[in-house]
Design an enzyme around this catalytic site. Structure first.
Site, short mmCIF file in Angstrom:
data_model
loop_
_atom_site.label_atom_id
_atom_site.label_comp_id
_atom_site.label_asym_id
_atom_site.label_seq_id
_atom_site.Cartn_x
_atom_site.Cartn_y
_atom_site.Cartn_z
N ASP A 45 5.89 -1.89 5.70
CA ASP A 45 6.10 -0.30 6.40
C ASP A 45 4.80 0.04 6.66
OD1 ASP A 45 6.06 2.31 6.55
OD2 ASP A 45 7.71 2.76 5.19
N HIS A 46 4.52 -0.22 8.24
CA HIS A 46 3.00 -0.24 8.73
C HIS A 46 2.59 1.15 8.36
CE1 HIS A 46 5.19 1.81 12.15
NE2 HIS A 46 3.95 2.66 12.08
N HIS A 100 9.09 5.45 6.25
CA HIS A 100 7.59 6.00 6.39
C HIS A 100 7.57 7.49 5.63
CE1 HIS A 100 7.49 3.07 9.42
NE2 HIS A 100 7.60 3.72 10.67
#
Length: 487
Positions: free
Chosen positions: A174-175, A237
């Site tokens: 999950d960047h 996110h």
């Protein structure tokens, strides 16, 4: 944490948009700063039949386009390109994997695989890798989202991958967790004695999390039409941000302790029942409007047909545990909104008694704002007295105490999230990656909302592009005498 760097990196989807814009520039940045292990080779793979030299030329072109001017160094570029190799693979064709294994060679020194591909290809990919000896004890694998579209499909993907790779060698990306400001949430909470005593239901009135985009569909129509705002943003996110804000203090800064506490938050999220979904969620879809002074099309017009997919969602959520009982978490995300912004606003409770009201002084509750993008800063709004003799009454004003990360650390280069995540993958640190129990607990909560929408035949309300979403999103907070932080 003990580092265990690999000697080889395999990058699937190496000619795709994510690789060109993020992954290859990130790897170059790590190389230019001397952070990649000496001798690390990077093998790109995709369906296109490129030679090593053609892949290097394509990478050079991508770096020319996407690297900032001050990062371009011909000497560093040349030595980085020397690390690159290419081997075509059709992930759905088992016969193409042996040539890949031959190209990569011995993996006893460690191999990290980055799988940036459609989830439907995960199963043939891991089976193909296993069949040619590229899934043994020295191999770890990173999975780019989406990891399914509901709990059932997520479990299928996790079962598929875990049949070949154990959990301690799976790195789910999950960047957002690689963003500097997101990690600063932990430093802010657990590195400063002033916050933790009031970081609970006794001190905090509400939490607002906003991820607002000004862009529309761009080139993601196929993906977005099957996902919508809830799956695209909230299911990963936004819930990860909720966990970092709500988690209990971990005993150690390591992957196990931090992810244990995040998982507890996801299990404590109050399930939204079908009869509550109309009051606790709002969905929207943008129509024609103006963004940045330019007229833009509506979602259906961009898509080319009528759709009921939501491009906006707002949710009132609760974390049912001692720390957060009764504190609402308001989540809001959407496309084609008024401003591009990702931020968390923590509104503290008002002081129990105001000694200033008799002299005309009005108090506002303190608010802590953590801005993730486009700027990165932490801001605490506090009350101060305006200068003056106060003959006509006392005047109080809200004043920001600012910590601008861009200004405070002006001499240090800000790294994009993928640089950190790729380096952690290469070195074997799972702290900023998502564990299976986190993913599945998130999907349970998301699936309950979607089931409620289906039961109520919920259709998104239209909102004009360039606004903050449908009117129902305002009502969601105003019913509780709370206003969205839109300044």
């Amino acid at each position: 944490m003990e580092r265990n760097p690999v000697g080889k990196l395999l990058l699937f989807g190496a000619t795709g948009d994510l690789a060109k814009r993020m992954l290859l520039p990130s790897l170059y940045g790590l190389h230019a700063d001397g952070l990649l292990p000496e001798g690390l080779t990077i093998t790109g793979s995709a369906r296109g039949d490129l030679t090593d030299e053609q892949f290097r030329e394509a990478t050079h072109k991508a770096l020319d386009e996407f690297l900032p001017a001050d990062r371009k160094d011909e000497a560093a570029l040349s030595t980085f390109l020397d690390r690159l190799f290419f081997q075509p693979v059709d992930l759905s064709d088992a016969s193409t994997y042996q040539a890949l294994a031959d190209k990569i060679g011995d993996v006893s020194g460690g191999l990290a695989i980055y799988l940036s591909t459609a989830p439907s290809l995960f199963e043939p990919a891991v089976k193909g890798l296993q069949s040619v000896g590229l899934a043994g004890e020295t191999v770890r694998i990173a999975l780019e989202k989406p990891l399914g579209y509901d709990l059932e499909s997520s479990r299928e993907i996790n079962d598929t991958v875990s049949a070949v790779f154990p959990e301690d060698r799976i790195f789910r990306i999950d960047h957002y967790l690689g963003k500097e400001t997101v990690q600063n949430i932990l430093a802010l909470r657990f590195g400063n004695s002033m916050f933790e005593p009031v970081w609970n239901a006794r001190g905090i009135d509400n939490v607002q999390i906003t991820i607002a985009e000004t862009v529309g569909l761009e080139d993601r129509a196929g993906y977005y039409e099957g996902a919508g705002a809830l799956r695209d943003m909230v299911a990963n996110h936004m819930l990860q941000l909720v966990a970092l804000i709500a988690m209990e203090p971990p005993a150690l800064y390591d992957g196990t302790a931090i992810r244990d506490e995040k998982a507890k938050v996801f299990r404590s999220l109050r399930r939204i029942a079908p009869e509550e979904v109309q009051q606790l969620t709002v969905t929207g879809q943008y129509e024609e409007g103006a963004v940045g002074g330019k007229v833009v099309k509506g979602y259906d017009e961009e898509l080319g047909y009528d759709s009921d997919v939501e491009t906006f969602v707002a949710i009132k959520a609760h974390v049912d545990n001692w720390r957060w009982q009764g504190v609402p978490f308001y989540l809001r995300t959407g496309k084609r909104m008024a401003k591009r912004r990702s931020e968390i606003a923590i509104q503290f409770k008002p002081v129990p008694h105001s000694m200033f009201s008799g002299r005309g002084g009005l108090l506002q509750p303190n608010t802590l704002i953590i801005r993730l993008q486009p700027e990165e800063y932490i801001q605490l709004l506090v009350m101060t007295k305006e200068p003056g003799l106060d003959r006509d009454g006392l005047k109080l004003r809200e004043v920001p105490l600012n910590l601008s990360l861009d200004a405070q650390f002006a001499g240090k280069r800000r790294r994009i999230a993928y640089e950190r995540l790729l380096l952690d993958l290469i070195e074997g640190d799972q702290t900023l990656f998502v564990r299976r129990d986190e993913v599945e607990a998130q999907w349970k909560w998301i699936d309950a909302i979607r089931a409620g929408w289906a039961a109520n035949q919920t259709k998104p309300k239209h909102y004009a592009a360039g606004t903050w979403g449908p009117a129902g999103a305002i009502a969601l907070t105003e019913r509780d005498n709370v206003t969205w932080q839109d300044d």
